[in-house]
Design an enzyme around this catalytic site. Structure first.
Site, PDB file in Angstrom:
ATOM      1  CE  LYS A  47      -3.766  -2.453   2.204  1.00 25.79           C
ATOM      2  NZ  LYS A  47      -4.432  -2.877   3.428  1.00 25.79           N
TER       3      LYS A  47
ATOM      4  CD  GLN B 212      -3.264  -4.694   6.545  1.00 28.60           C
ATOM      5  OE1 GLN B 212      -3.182  -3.690   5.834  1.00 28.60           O
ATOM      6  NE2 GLN B 212      -3.936  -5.769   6.154  1.00 28.60           N
TER       7      GLN B 212
ATOM      8  CG  ASP C 102      -9.344  -0.267   4.938  1.00 27.15           C
ATOM      9  OD1 ASP C 102      -9.068  -0.472   3.744  1.00 27.15           O
ATOM     10  OD2 ASP C 102      -8.669  -0.713   5.887  1.00 27.15           O
TER      11      ASP C 102
END
Ligand code: NAP
Length: 306
Positions: free
Chosen positions: A65, A109, A132
């Protein structure tokens, strides 16, 4: 050989949905826009990632990412914390990132270590920085069709359908798997008014009965169940569009690495029946990170939250 015999010999095969090509197109668009922002003298979007513990897969995802953010000219920061970080400490990190005007969007994460309540952490993220798309406010907005951050993998699948002009209106769309990050949002998005959408959706899970009868009716089959090669040719309708979200390492003695990547679909056989199919790797996977960058750009531009 007669023309008839030649035609009979032709092996029917699906058009491959090239996620690398589509993600490149999306990233090029983002890169251009970021460059224009920076040319105006602004700092440009800044994506942050929080990682707790030493899970190698999480480390790999965060690194890719970060690399992708840099490749489109975005700033990126990674906040690393040890496995024994407490929930309270992590909540303070979230509060700090929520308040930091230099960070436009951030992700935590997953999975988190077992002693941390993931829902509590996700709910603490400001919806305006939740790139997200996991915060209940963004999930709710998606469910009622209001603009907000869409979860990256389903958003990436919508981009694939659009790029290949795949007709979704009035089609039977079957989604296999009901996870919060893929299956469930995918089923909602495909049922929404508009394009891609307007499909008649069936959401299947481990308690679904007569699964094959249902999948055989799918014009569009989206598979996210986490079982290598689960969807076989006999489960697929002739001419179906097959989107494979699964990703697994399976042993492969012929490969120098000793393994190969496969999806939830038996690609080699299903491609003979489908009209379109995503490969693994190179299908849905590359779209997920591109969609995250797209969300970060939208967060910077305050497209959804002023
Ligand atoms: P998940 O949390 O692993 O859940 C699997 C889902 O499949 C559950 O809803 C489960 O039903 C259902 N299921 C399991 N066995 C089944 C069966 N025999 N018949 C019907 N349904 C069944 O799902 P996920 O997180 O969405 O992940 C799915 C796969 O996608 C994994 O391989 C993951 O690595 C991959 N993935 C890839 C990306 C990407 O960017 N390419 C992103 C996310 C995930 P129940 O709810 O009843 O248990």
């Amino acid at each position: 050989m007669t023309q008839k015999k030649q035609e009979d010999k032709k092996v029917k095969t699906a058009k491959i949905i090239d996620g690398k090509e589509v993600s490149k197109a999306l990233k090029d668009k983002i890169k251009k826009e970021v460059a224009e922002i920076i040319d105006k003298g602004e700092d440009g979007p800044h994506l942050a990632a929080v990682i707790v513990g030493n899970d190698p897969a999480s480390e790999t995802y965060v690194k890719s990412k970060e690399k992708a953010a840099h490749s489109v000219g975005m700033m990126s920061s990674v906040y690393r914390y040890p496995e024994n970080t407490s929930e309270e400490e992590l909540l303070k990190v979230i509060d700090f990132l929520n308040e930091d005007p230099d960070i436009d969007g951030f992700i935590v994460q997953l999975p988190l270590p077992g002693h941390i309540d993931e829902n509590k952490i996700i709910e603490r993220i400001s919806p305006a920085k939740d790139v997200d798309g996991f915060h209940p406010v963004n999930v709710g907005k998606m469910a009622i069709g209001q603009p907000g951050f869409l979860p990256a993998t389903p958003a990436g699948i919508l981009e694939l359908l659009k790029y290949y002009n795949i007709d979704t209106e009035g089609k039977n769309c079957v989604v296999l798997g009901r996870s919060n990050i893929v299956g469930s949002p995918m089923s909602i998005l495909m049922s929404k008014k508009g394009y891609p959408g307007n499909s008649t959706v069936t959401l299947c899970h481990s308690k679904t009965e007569n699964l094959k009868e249902i999948t055989k009716n799918a014009d569009i089959l989206i598979v996210a169940i986490g079982k290598p090669g689960f969807v076989t040719e006999d489960m697929v309708k002739d001419g179906a569009v097959v989107i494979d979200v699964g990703i697994h390492r399976v042993e492969d003695k012929e490969s120098p690495k000793g393994y190969k990547l496969v999806g939830d679909v038996d690609f080699e056989n299903v491609k003979k029946k489908a009209s379109y199919i995503t490969p693994v790797p190179g299908g849905v996977g590359p779209m997920t990170i591109a969609s995250l960058l797209n969300n970060t750009l939208k967060a910077y531009k305050k497209e959804y939250y002023k």
